[in-house]
Design a protein around this motif. Structure first.
Motif, mmCIF file in Angstrom:
data_model
loop_
_atom_site.group_PDB
_atom_site.id
_atom_site.type_symbol
_atom_site.label_atom_id
_atom_site.label_comp_id
_atom_site.label_asym_id
_atom_site.label_seq_id
_atom_site.Cartn_x
_atom_site.Cartn_y
_atom_site.Cartn_z
ATOM 1 N N UNK A 26 86.455 5.538 -19.456
ATOM 2 C CA UNK A 26 85.193 5.130 -20.076
ATOM 3 C C UNK A 26 84.505 6.017 -19.855
ATOM 4 N N UNK A 27 84.002 6.412 -18.742
ATOM 5 C CA UNK A 27 82.821 7.373 -18.682
ATOM 6 C C UNK A 27 82.901 8.673 -19.451
ATOM 7 N N UNK A 28 84.339 9.097 -19.327
ATOM 8 C CA UNK A 28 84.389 10.339 -20.142
ATOM 9 C C UNK A 28 84.631 10.127 -21.567
ATOM 10 N N UNK A 33 81.786 10.557 -26.916
ATOM 11 C CA UNK A 33 81.050 9.981 -28.024
ATOM 12 C C UNK A 33 79.679 10.425 -28.367
ATOM 13 N N UNK A 34 79.159 10.508 -26.939
ATOM 14 C CA UNK A 34 77.676 11.177 -27.064
ATOM 15 C C UNK A 34 77.750 12.668 -27.587
ATOM 16 N N UNK A 35 78.492 13.338 -27.341
ATOM 17 C CA UNK A 35 78.814 14.606 -27.683
ATOM 18 C C UNK A 35 78.959 14.876 -29.200
ATOM 19 N N UNK A 36 80.008 13.910 -29.786
ATOM 20 C CA UNK A 36 80.172 13.892 -31.011
ATOM 21 C C UNK A 36 79.135 13.476 -31.635
ATOM 22 N N UNK A 37 78.475 12.322 -31.351
ATOM 23 C CA UNK A 37 77.355 11.910 -32.082
ATOM 24 C C UNK A 37 76.241 12.994 -32.196
ATOM 25 N N UNK A 38 75.810 13.663 -31.174
ATOM 26 C CA UNK A 38 74.820 14.658 -30.988
ATOM 27 C C UNK A 38 75.367 15.814 -32.199
ATOM 28 N N UNK A 39 76.701 15.879 -31.995
ATOM 29 C CA UNK A 39 77.011 17.177 -33.049
ATOM 30 C C UNK A 39 76.870 16.655 -34.567
ATOM 31 N N UNK A 40 76.866 15.234 -34.929
ATOM 32 C CA UNK A 40 76.447 15.093 -36.102
ATOM 33 C C UNK A 40 75.035 15.497 -36.760
ATOM 34 N N UNK A 41 74.168 15.379 -35.640
ATOM 35 C CA UNK A 41 72.652 15.545 -35.979
ATOM 36 C C UNK A 41 71.912 16.840 -35.436
ATOM 37 N N UNK A 42 73.083 17.646 -34.735
ATOM 38 C CA UNK A 42 72.593 19.074 -34.249
ATOM 39 C C UNK A 42 73.739 20.102 -34.680
ATOM 40 N N UNK A 43 73.446 21.281 -34.795
ATOM 41 C CA UNK A 43 74.538 22.183 -35.152
ATOM 42 C C UNK A 43 74.997 22.982 -33.927
ATOM 43 N N UNK A 44 74.341 22.871 -32.706
ATOM 44 C CA UNK A 44 74.796 23.355 -31.445
ATOM 45 C C UNK A 44 76.052 22.923 -31.229
ATOM 46 N N UNK A 45 77.039 23.694 -30.852
ATOM 47 C CA UNK A 45 78.328 22.950 -30.215
ATOM 48 C C UNK A 45 78.689 22.940 -28.997
ATOM 49 N N UNK A 62 85.859 30.243 -21.432
ATOM 50 C CA UNK A 62 85.007 29.585 -22.348
ATOM 51 C C UNK A 62 85.826 28.589 -23.433
ATOM 52 N N UNK A 63 85.327 27.495 -23.203
ATOM 53 C CA UNK A 63 85.947 26.291 -24.024
ATOM 54 C C UNK A 63 85.119 25.683 -24.884
ATOM 55 N N UNK A 64 85.067 25.806 -26.284
ATOM 56 C CA UNK A 64 84.107 25.378 -27.148
ATOM 57 C C UNK A 64 84.730 24.544 -28.229
ATOM 58 N N UNK A 65 83.900 23.888 -28.800
ATOM 59 C CA UNK A 65 84.225 22.965 -30.069
ATOM 60 C C UNK A 65 85.397 22.108 -30.056
ATOM 61 N N UNK A 66 86.221 22.200 -31.017
ATOM 62 C CA UNK A 66 87.255 21.102 -31.124
ATOM 63 C C UNK A 66 88.280 21.234 -29.974
ATOM 64 N N UNK A 67 88.154 22.622 -29.186
ATOM 65 C CA UNK A 67 89.104 22.684 -28.011
ATOM 66 C C UNK A 67 88.491 21.685 -26.979
ATOM 67 N N UNK A 68 86.991 21.694 -26.834
ATOM 68 C CA UNK A 68 86.549 21.041 -25.842
ATOM 69 C C UNK A 68 86.959 19.494 -26.034
ATOM 70 N N UNK A 69 86.814 18.917 -27.492
ATOM 71 C CA UNK A 69 87.305 17.566 -27.474
ATOM 72 C C UNK A 69 88.768 17.382 -27.326
ATOM 73 N N UNK A 70 89.575 18.384 -27.510
ATOM 74 C CA UNK A 70 90.906 18.001 -27.181
ATOM 75 C C UNK A 70 91.069 18.151 -25.691
ATOM 76 N N UNK A 71 90.489 18.742 -24.971
ATOM 77 C CA UNK A 71 90.541 18.515 -23.512
ATOM 78 C C UNK A 71 90.010 17.494 -22.931
ATOM 79 N N UNK A 72 88.988 16.768 -23.534
ATOM 80 C CA UNK A 72 88.389 15.431 -22.918
ATOM 81 C C UNK A 72 89.448 14.431 -23.507
ATOM 82 N N UNK A 73 90.146 14.581 -24.593
ATOM 83 C CA UNK A 73 91.043 13.521 -25.077
ATOM 84 C C UNK A 73 92.283 13.585 -24.220
ATOM 85 N N UNK A 74 92.856 14.615 -23.826
ATOM 86 C CA UNK A 74 93.932 15.126 -22.927
ATOM 87 C C UNK A 74 93.613 14.427 -21.538
ATOM 88 N N UNK A 75 92.421 14.636 -20.871
ATOM 89 C CA UNK A 75 92.077 14.030 -19.793
ATOM 90 C C UNK A 75 92.094 12.358 -19.675
#
Length: 114
Positions: A26-28, A33-45, A62-75
């Motif tokens: 739940x915490x992760x 969700x906070x990262x994805x929300x901020x991603x919709x209002x800001x262009x910094x990845x 360096x893990x960035x962008x959708x790869x970071x999301x994939x790592x969080x989803x995998x975790x």
């Protein structure tokens, strides 16, 4: 039976994950969700950067962008396993989050190219 320190550490980690899997997921998930929300209002990845060096050499990650999301989803899938297989909505949310982030990056790439 005598266990090696590595086996003891793995057993303790497995017990910790089993006991606190739901709150950790739940915490992760909220952080993601906070990262994805901020991603919709800001262009910094969001990115994860690590660097280290020693007498033997240096390393960097360096893990960035959708790869970071994939790592969080995998975790999340790892700590809640087998829930993603038993609950299709959880699997859909995990895959959807990664797809959303990848789509945002694709859109930004297309905007930058034009």
């Amino acid at each position: 039976m005598i266990q090696t320190p590595a086996a003891q550490a793995l057993e303790l980690a497995a017990q910790f994950i089993n006991q606190f899997a739901a709150p950790i997921a739940i915490a992760v998930g909220l952080y993601w969700a906070w990262i994805l929300y901020r991603r919709t209002i800001d262009d910094t990845d969001p990115s994860v950067r690590k660097f280290g060096s020693s007498a033997l050499g240096s390393w960097s990650v360096l893990v960035s962008g959708a790869y970071a999301s994939a790592l969080l989803a995998a975790f999340i899938a790892f700590v809640t396993w087998p829930a993603p297989m038993e609950t299709p909505i959880l699997a859909a949310l995990l895959l959807g989050g990664v797809a959303f982030h990848a789509a945002m990056e694709k859109r930004e790439d297309m905007e930058a190219a034009s």
